[in-house]
Design an enzyme around this catalytic site. Structure first.
Site, PDB file in Angstrom:
ATOM      1  CG  ASN A  76       5.583   4.469   7.671  1.00 20.99           C
ATOM      2  OD1 ASN A  76       5.436   5.103   6.634  1.00 20.99           O
ATOM      3  ND2 ASN A  76       5.876   5.036   8.832  1.00 20.99           N
ATOM      4  CB  CYS A  85       1.662   9.001   2.646  1.00 20.97           C
ATOM      5  SG  CYS A  85       2.305   8.017   1.270  1.00 20.97           S
ATOM      6  N   GLY A  86       2.506  11.705   0.545  1.00 21.28           N
ATOM      7  CA  GLY A  86       2.115  12.472  -0.636  1.00 21.28           C
ATOM      8  C   GLY A  86       1.566  11.631  -1.768  1.00 21.28           C
ATOM      9  CG  ASN A  87       3.887   9.280  -4.413  1.00 18.00           C
ATOM     10  OD1 ASN A  87       3.658  10.085  -5.296  1.00 18.00           O
ATOM     11  ND2 ASN A  87       5.128   8.922  -4.096  1.00 18.00           N
ATOM     12  CG  ASN A 193      10.538  10.110   5.483  1.00 18.66           C
ATOM     13  OD1 ASN A 193      10.190   8.957   5.345  1.00 18.66           O
ATOM     14  ND2 ASN A 193       9.838  10.983   6.212  1.00 18.66           N
ATOM     15  CD  GLU A 211       8.371   6.627   1.526  1.00 18.63           C
ATOM     16  OE1 GLU A 211       7.500   7.006   2.345  1.00 18.63           O
ATOM     17  OE2 GLU A 211       8.082   6.149   0.415  1.00 18.63           O
ATOM     18  NE  ARG A 212       9.188   8.771  10.184  1.00 22.16           N
ATOM     19  CZ  ARG A 212       8.538   9.762  10.788  1.00 22.16           C
ATOM     20  NH1 ARG A 212       9.021  10.311  11.885  1.00 22.16           N
ATOM     21  NH2 ARG A 212       7.427  10.256  10.280  1.00 22.16           N
ATOM     22  CB  CYS A 220       9.067   9.568  -1.078  1.00 22.34           C
ATOM     23  SG  CYS A 220       8.590  10.335   0.491  1.00 22.34           S
ATOM     24  N   GLY A 221       6.152  11.176  -2.257  1.00 28.39           N
ATOM     25  CA  GLY A 221       5.570  12.477  -2.576  1.00 28.39           C
ATOM     26  C   GLY A 221       6.004  13.568  -1.620  1.00 28.39           C
TER      27      GLY A 221
END
Length: 278
Positions: A76, A85-87, A193, A211-212, A220-221
């Protein structure tokens, strides 16, 4: 730890998935960045004194004994480790394809702290959307989140990292999100999150996210996946139905399969590259 970057600099790239942006650090054999100190991540992600980003994607190869796959070492913006992390994983995959490190004509396996994710490219190395099998999410049960003095019922969803999804009448209710929303520390001891969601139509919602470790981001994905699961649970939606999730930076398509896996589809772009001594 290996050689550390100095004044001469080391390579980086910059990419984003619907404006959720990342600094990409190629480090194939793990000899350049070592354990990637927290201070360096913060410096790289600084939008005024650094390159700027919501996080850092370190690209490292697993040993053959561990499968030999590429590993997404994600941090992060505040330097903390993140499970997934999706994206970011779509951007990670785009870099691998453009660099010729994987074949986008086949399914690509990528290691993460949440296990192996499978990426499918709809176009070539540079074009088209990328679909990621995010695995099977876990419902964590009802909880609460809050902004200021207001409290909202929320559903906890684990998509490799923890999320709390709350339905609101207006996304403006989330305020500026400069500060992290309140959450129950007993329910989420490692932080969470938080997504605020409004309905736009059948199988169509919009969201904002804090987002944390990064603050409010334009997308955020994993958050979009958690939102889809929460909305589908509330609607009683059967598998194999696409949900459109609108975020500040763009749109993702999320589907839950008959086997319970969540598939996330969206774009990913690498926009720049260079060297930095940060």
């Amino acid at each position: 730890m290996g050689e550390q970057p100095g004044a001469v600099g080391y390579p980086f790239l910059k990419g984003h998935g619907i404006r959720n942006d990342f600094v990409i650090l190629p480090d194939p054999d793990g000899s350049v960045h070592g354990d990637l100190p927290l201070e360096r991540v913060r410096a790289l992600c600084d939008r005024r004194a650094g390159i700027g980003g919501d996080g850092v994607l370190r690209v490292v190869r697993r040993p053959e004994a561990e499968g030999g796959r590429w590993f997404m070492d994600y941090r992060n913006a505040d330097g903390s480790l993140a499970e997934m992390c999706g994206n970011g994983i779509r951007v990670f995959g785009r870099y691998l394809a453009q660099a010729g490190l994987v074949d986008p004509a086949t399914a690509v396996e990528v290691d993460t702290r949440d296990g192996v994710k499978v990426l499918t490219f709809s176009g070539g190395a540079a074009d088209g959307e990328i679909t990621v099998d995010m695995g099977v999410p876990r419902l964590l049960g009802p909880t609460e989140v809050g902004v200021g003095e207001r409290r909202y019922d929320a559903l906890g969803v684990d998509v490799g990292n923890p999320h709390a999804v709350a339905f609101v009448d207006d996304l403006a209710e989330a305020g500026t999100l400069r500060e992290a929303p309140w959450h129950d520390p007993a329910f989420f001891p490692a932080g969470v999150n938080v997504e605020f969601v409004v309905r736009r139509g059948e199988h169509h919602v919009a969201m904002r996210v804090h987002e944390r470790g990064s603050g409010e981001t334009e997308a955020c994905g994993t958050g979009a996946c958690a939102v889809m699961v929460a909305v589908a649970e509330a609607d009683g939606t059967p598998p194999e139905v696409d949900y459109r999730i609108d975020l500040l930076g763009g749109t993702l398509t999320i589907r839950r399969t008959a086997a319970g896996h969540v598939l996330m589809t969206g774009p990913a772009v690498v926009v720049a590259g260079g060297t930095t001594g940060l």
